[in-house]
Design a protein around this motif. Structure first.
Motif, PDB file in Angstrom:
ATOM      1  N   LYS A   1       0.515   0.363  10.090  1.00 54.46           N
ATOM      2  CA  LYS A   1      -0.334   1.538   9.870  1.00 54.46           C
ATOM      3  C   LYS A   1       0.426   2.795  10.293  1.00 54.46           C
ATOM      4  CE  LYS A   1      -4.093   0.822  12.333  1.00 54.46           C
ATOM      5  NZ  LYS A   1      -3.934  -0.504  12.963  1.00 54.46           N
ATOM      6  N   ASN A   2       0.379   3.816   9.451  1.00 55.73           N
ATOM      7  CA  ASN A   2       0.923   5.117   9.816  1.00 55.73           C
ATOM      8  C   ASN A   2      -0.236   6.102   9.772  1.00 55.73           C
ATOM      9  OD1 ASN A   2       2.157   7.768   9.746  1.00 55.73           O
ATOM     10  ND2 ASN A   2       4.089   6.731   9.310  1.00 55.73           N
ATOM     11  N   VAL A   3      -0.794   6.428  10.947  1.00 60.67           N
ATOM     12  CA  VAL A   3      -1.986   7.278  10.982  1.00 60.67           C
ATOM     13  C   VAL A   3      -1.655   8.727  10.656  1.00 60.67           C
ATOM     14  CG1 VAL A   3      -3.198   5.770  12.591  1.00 60.67           C
ATOM     15  CG2 VAL A   3      -1.751   7.612  13.488  1.00 60.67           C
ATOM     16  N   LYS A   4      -0.394   9.089  10.822  1.00 61.49           N
ATOM     17  CA  LYS A   4       0.014  10.452  10.490  1.00 61.49           C
ATOM     18  C   LYS A   4      -0.006  10.653   8.982  1.00 61.49           C
ATOM     19  CE  LYS A   4       3.601  13.845  11.620  1.00 61.49           C
ATOM     20  NZ  LYS A   4       4.921  14.054  12.292  1.00 61.49           N
ATOM     21  N   GLU A   5       0.477   9.643   8.255  1.00 68.03           N
ATOM     22  CA  GLU A   5       0.491   9.702   6.791  1.00 68.03           C
ATOM     23  C   GLU A   5      -0.767   9.094   6.182  1.00 68.03           C
ATOM     24  OE1 GLU A   5       4.044   7.709   5.649  1.00 68.03           O
ATOM     25  OE2 GLU A   5       5.383   9.208   6.554  1.00 68.03           O
ATOM     26  N   LYS A   6      -1.626   8.495   7.021  1.00 63.25           N
ATOM     27  CA  LYS A   6      -2.862   7.845   6.586  1.00 63.25           C
ATOM     28  C   LYS A   6      -2.596   6.776   5.525  1.00 63.25           C
ATOM     29  CE  LYS A   6      -5.749  11.859   7.646  1.00 63.25           C
ATOM     30  NZ  LYS A   6      -6.730  12.848   7.134  1.00 63.25           N
ATOM     31  N   SER A   7      -1.597   5.946   5.802  1.00 61.80           N
ATOM     32  CA  SER A   7      -1.213   4.893   4.855  1.00 61.80           C
ATOM     33  C   SER A   7      -0.964   3.587   5.603  1.00 61.80           C
ATOM     34  CB  SER A   7       0.058   5.292   4.102  1.00 61.80           C
ATOM     35  OG  SER A   7       1.150   5.416   5.007  1.00 61.80           O
ATOM     36  N   TYR A   8      -0.946   2.491   4.848  1.00 61.65           N
ATOM     37  CA  TYR A   8      -0.632   1.188   5.454  1.00 61.65           C
ATOM     38  C   TYR A   8       0.198   0.357   4.496  1.00 61.65           C
ATOM     39  CZ  TYR A   8      -4.458  -0.916   2.665  1.00 61.65           C
ATOM     40  OH  TYR A   8      -5.284  -1.348   1.643  1.00 61.65           O
ATOM     41  N   THR A   9       0.920  -0.588   5.069  1.00 61.79           N
ATOM     42  CA  THR A   9       1.762  -1.519   4.311  1.00 61.79           C
ATOM     43  C   THR A   9       1.589  -2.907   4.909  1.00 61.79           C
ATOM     44  OG1 THR A   9       3.410   0.210   3.873  1.00 61.79           O
ATOM     45  CG2 THR A   9       4.100  -2.078   3.563  1.00 61.79           C
ATOM     46  N   ILE A  10       1.283  -3.887   4.059  1.00 56.40           N
ATOM     47  CA  ILE A  10       1.126  -5.273   4.517  1.00 56.40           C
ATOM     48  C   ILE A  10       2.029  -6.172   3.684  1.00 56.40           C
ATOM     49  CG2 ILE A  10      -0.515  -7.076   5.116  1.00 56.40           C
ATOM     50  CD1 ILE A  10      -2.769  -5.124   4.498  1.00 56.40           C
ATOM     51  N   ASP A  11       2.798  -7.019   4.360  1.00 55.04           N
ATOM     52  CA  ASP A  11       3.541  -8.037   3.624  1.00 55.04           C
ATOM     53  C   ASP A  11       2.786  -9.355   3.758  1.00 55.04           C
ATOM     54  OD1 ASP A  11       4.351  -8.013   6.422  1.00 55.04           O
ATOM     55  OD2 ASP A  11       5.782  -9.571   5.891  1.00 55.04           O
TER      56      ASP A  11
END
Length: 296
Positions: free
Chosen positions: A110-120
């Motif tokens: 989770k990147n709360v600064k960019e308000k994005s997430y990545t899951i593998d």
């Protein structure tokens, strides 16, 4: 004189900036999903022996009781299930699929600064890299307080749509003996036909401003402090340990392996595969169900 003071102020500001940038924490979470309704359904099934019930209960316990590690800094975090050699060795294809649908399997960045997430995630033998925006949780501050692990926590609630691909949200359909017909019972050829999905879930979170990071387990975030406990539907995620500024730092970055896809596209892939399971079991005459084998 002024030049010396300015230099000192600049040095202190730079030092504080470095300290903030290097700040890191680690939290351990225990996740548990209630399976009491499934257990009640099994007990009512006259065709299921006690041994079969015990075997299924044990497998469900492994799927619905997990330990996760959250490593975080001021702007990002990685959340991953604690690896267990026994579970890895015994998990077959069906178990791995179910694990990916119960919050496990893969690293959640989770990147709360960019308000994005990545899951593998691995699903049905394929590697996926899910990239999307963090859910916009509309938190309501409730004003209640409690202490968790020595930290003063505040209560907040939110409502959001239930994920159709998270098996923890499923529940057995209620049966009405007066309205259920034999013909209807004969049509139920898959476990999917026995399950129901709520349209939305109510989330209750407890966060501590004493750890001022906009982070939490899984995709929970957006509160003025680390989230130490989450109650989401039948699932409870509770923090059991917090370590601030650990001696050994963890690299917090998104994974790059797998086929890049959006959450919507990944969910559609999972739902399509679930439909294939149902069709396959219908072709077998309805005796298959969704089997969870312990072998490969």
């Amino acid at each position: 004189m002024y030049k010396v003071i300015f230099t000192l102020v600049l040095a202190v500001a730079s030092f504080m900036g470095i300290q903030a940038q290097e700040f890191q924490g680690m939290a351990v979470y225990e996740s548990k999903t209630s399976t009491s309704d499934f257990k009640t359904r099994m007990e009512r099934n006259k065709n299921m022996t006690p041994d079969m019930q015990n075997m299924i209960e044990e497998r469900m316990k492994k799927m619905f009781e997990k330990t996760f590690i959250l490593n975080f800094n001021k702007s990002a975090s990685i959340y991953k299930e604690e690896e267990k050699l026994e579970a890895s060795a015994q998990a077959g294809g069906g178990m791995r699929m179910m694990s990916s649908m119960t919050g496990g399997g893969g690293t959640y960045y989770k990147n709360v600064k960019e308000k994005s997430y990545t899951i593998d995630k691995e699903f049905m033998g394929k590697e996926f890299l899910i990239k999307d925006s963090l859910p916009n949780l509309q938190w309501k501050m409730e004003g209640e307080t409690r202490v968790i692990g020595g930290y003063n926590c505040f209560k907040a609630t939110a409502v959001r749509p239930a994920s159709k691909t998270d098996f923890r949200n499923f529940r057995p359909k209620k049966e009405d003996a007066a309205t259920t017909k034999p013909a209807d019972a004969a049509k139920k050829t898959s476990i999917l036909d026995e399950l129901d999905m709520p349209k939305e879930t109510v989330i209750t979170a407890w966060y501590t401003p004493e750890i001022p990071v906009n982070q939490g387990p899984e995709n929970y975030w957006g509160l003025p402090g680390l989230i130490l406990e989450v109650n989401d539907g039948k699932t409870v995620i509770l923090c059991s340990k917090v370590v601030l500024n650990p001696k050994v730092k963890t690299e917090i970055k998104a994974s790059s392996k797998g086929k890049v896809t959006s959450q919507k596209e990944f969910d559609e892939t999972v739902l399509k595969k679930m439909e294939e399971f149902r069709d396959m079991n219908q072709g077998r005459g309805g005796n298959g169900g969704m089997r969870m084998r312990s072998g490969g």
